[in-house]
Design an enzyme around this catalytic site. Sequence first.
Site, PDB file in Angstrom:
ATOM      1  N   GLU A 167       0.784  -1.231   0.062  1.00 35.50           N
ATOM      2  CA  GLU A 167      -0.024   0.052   0.074  1.00 35.50           C
ATOM      3  C   GLU A 167       1.002   1.310   0.074  1.00 35.50           C
ATOM      4  O   GLU A 167       0.554   2.198   0.956  1.00 35.50           O
ATOM      5  CB  GLU A 167      -0.818  -0.145   1.127  1.00 35.50           C
ATOM      6  CG  GLU A 167      -1.877  -0.991   1.017  1.00 35.50           C
ATOM      7  CD  GLU A 167      -3.229  -0.995   2.312  1.00 35.50           C
ATOM      8  OE1 GLU A 167      -2.921  -0.444   3.271  1.00 35.50           O
ATOM      9  OE2 GLU A 167      -4.215  -1.385   1.985  1.00 35.50           O
ATOM     10  N   GLU A 226      -6.426  -7.952  -0.684  1.00 37.89           N
ATOM     11  CA  GLU A 226      -6.904  -8.162   0.833  1.00 37.89           C
ATOM     12  C   GLU A 226      -8.300  -7.832   0.987  1.00 37.89           C
ATOM     13  O   GLU A 226      -8.873  -7.148  -0.072  1.00 37.89           O
ATOM     14  CB  GLU A 226      -6.110  -7.062   1.688  1.00 37.89           C
ATOM     15  CG  GLU A 226      -4.740  -7.247   1.722  1.00 37.89           C
ATOM     16  CD  GLU A 226      -4.024  -6.149   2.551  1.00 37.89           C
ATOM     17  OE1 GLU A 226      -5.103  -5.467   3.503  1.00 37.89           O
ATOM     18  OE2 GLU A 226      -2.880  -6.038   2.408  1.00 37.89           O
TER      19      GLU A 226
HETATM   20  C1  GLA Z   1      -4.125  -2.572   5.022  1.00 34.28           C
HETATM   21  C2  GLA Z   1      -2.776  -3.148   5.117  1.00 34.28           C
HETATM   22  C3  GLA Z   1      -2.927  -4.501   5.965  1.00 34.28           C
HETATM   23  C4  GLA Z   1      -3.716  -4.153   7.162  1.00 34.28           C
HETATM   24  C5  GLA Z   1      -4.962  -4.193   6.754  1.00 34.28           C
HETATM   25  C6  GLA Z   1      -6.032  -3.754   7.872  1.00 34.28           C
HETATM   26  O1  GLA Z   1      -4.991  -2.902   3.862  1.00 34.28           O
HETATM   27  O2  GLA Z   1      -2.419  -3.428   3.761  1.00 34.28           O
HETATM   28  O3  GLA Z   1      -1.506  -4.768   6.365  1.00 34.28           O
HETATM   29  O4  GLA Z   1      -3.409  -3.305   7.920  1.00 34.28           O
HETATM   30  O5  GLA Z   1      -4.928  -2.730   6.006  1.00 34.28           O
HETATM   31  O6  GLA Z   1      -7.354  -3.773   7.492  1.00 34.28           O
END
Ligand code: GLA
Length: 677
Positions: free
Chosen positions: A157, A314
């Site tokens: 991210e 994710e």
């Molecule tokens: C983000 C991060 C993860 C985690 C999630 C929690 O997407 O990439 O590492 O912290 O949020 O929702």
Amino acid sequence: MQYPPIMKGFPVLLHGGDYNPEQWLHMKEEIWPRDMELAKAAGINTLSVGIFSWAVLEPREGEYDFSFLDEIMDMLAANGLKAVLATPSGAKPQWMAEKYPETLRVDADRRRRLYGTRHNHCLSSPVYREKICAINAALAERYKDHPALGMWHVSNEYGGECHCPLCQQRFHTWLEKRYGTIDRLNAAWWNTFWSHLYTSFDAVESPSPIGECDNPALSLNWRRFTSDQFRDFYECESAPLKAITPGVPCTANLMATYEGIDYFNLGRALDVSSWDNYPQWTGDARDADVLMDTAFNHDLMRGVGGQKPFMMMESSPSAVNWQPVNRLRRPGILMLQGMQAVAHGSDSVQYFQFRKGRGGTEKYHGAVVDHAGTKETRVYREVSEVGKRLGELSAITGSAPESRIALIYDWENRWALKTAAFGHRNNHRYEATVRAHYCALRGLAYDVDLIDQTCALEGYRVVVGPMTYMLRPGFAERVQRFVADGGVYVGTYISGWVDEDDKCFLGGWPGPLKDVFGLWDEETDALDETQHNHFSWQGKTYRVDDYAALIHARGAEALAQYDENFYRGFPVLTRHAYGKGLAYYIAARTGGDFLRDFFAALLQEQGLRPLVPDLPAGVDCTSRVGSEGRFLFLLNGNPHAVTVCVPSGVREEDGTPVRGQTELQPWEALVVRTDGE
Ligand code: GLA
Ligand code: ZN
């Protein structure tokens, strides 16, 4: 259109998530084999590893210890699982911050951060770049022939910005490359305003609350620079991966409409686009809107990857831990969430996280495996159902939507609008407006591609460009050609005001789009929440909110006029025949009712058939087409059953025939392989 599977030789829908086995090193005999068993039994075939492992992989500068990862990679391979192997740049080890303070970010107020949190490194720092490239090269060398290596997850991210001296220097070089001389920059930015003429590139400081925070051209270019920094950093840290493992695809996990990075630009550097999906499901009637919001996000993330199959990297299998109220996912929502990703072109359903940690801030964030550590949890059972179903849907892998409609969402335009002081100056609602157009089109059961102003328009029948305030180089010409060649283009108020440097077009708006629309947009009224205008079109009356442009037809035909105010009788909707095509202009902001009626009539007139007739509200309908057939998805975001009209086909999972009126249960996701062309 059929694409090859994302992971070579692995032609299935991917199912898995972020896995942090290094947190369990002290209990590895007990936990790791159990994790493999739990993963396999839940139909998981992929785990993302190494995302935040830098401090374990390089405990001291230059001293690598890959032993935990060796063991995990071997275990994954032995169990038939693939690794989405990460580069660790998302969080740096403490020794690095201590020894090389230049790797720490500096905020806009010029304060250097202390060590802590994550995503906190300076993208310019040569030391950071050197260290990340070294460890990435070592990872690639070590695992290049490993059977578990499926793909690369580059960093995590990407986001934020850094205002340190190294970043200022790079900004100066970037500006010099763009403008050549400081005089040209001054002219482009209109810097005689407030006597802000710079005498050298080195004098330009990034926007700051303690310095220049009021120059829209500076803000715009700082955003461009920061966005380019991420692409440059991505290219830098993935270069060793590309060189050592050329056949292994690389991705970076994106965040839908995150403001700071032009994902269409970054997306061009990725082999496959991927993103992290966290819808704020409420478990009640509001979920219908959540479903449509998420649909947009999926289509955008497919768009930035060039409309190919992408990955949902994710999503939470249950409550997250960062919302004000973290609700459990009610039964059925997890399946809906996973199937919706697939419906919009994702070839994966991945979660954050596989196993909950015992400590740290995310120990209460949803996970496939709970602290209880058993298969007996509701969440684990639901994940297993998703896994089973994905296995039954593998024929979908590599197929993609075939949209005839494109909708423009453009990051640079968004940045320019953000600083534009007029009308509703604190929020022109650009994103909400694009989403409103999207909901109208999707609500009518059409597939929609999201593109930006730099994407090709050929191949689409209808292109919709809401609020294209800033026209990027070449865009107006592309629209003209598209319409002249027979395409249909729909534009709106607040289009064609400024050029790429945020300088207003002279000679009347919508600037270089005047000819294609056949009109002059002279002034724009801003209405507050108590003020409205109205107009009638095809026997119905519609309300105008927020913005009403006063336009003069110059060749276009007025299809509707304002009812009120001193501009009563001015056109509010126009159509212009240009070459072989048509250009429509919607001069005012309307509600979704008008957009829906307008697009329904237009698309029908253009001979475009919806995927299904009379789609009920709150239902997301998409299709994917590939060498295995044509797949139709119907997803019910309502807490009540609805009836949909399905073309003849079979349920993909078990071959039972479906045709005509079919009931969808609350949150049900139906997948039909249709007989049609
Ligand atoms: C983000 C991060 C993860 C985690 C999630 C929690 O997407 O990439 O590492 O912290 O949020 O929702
Ligand atoms: Zn920096």
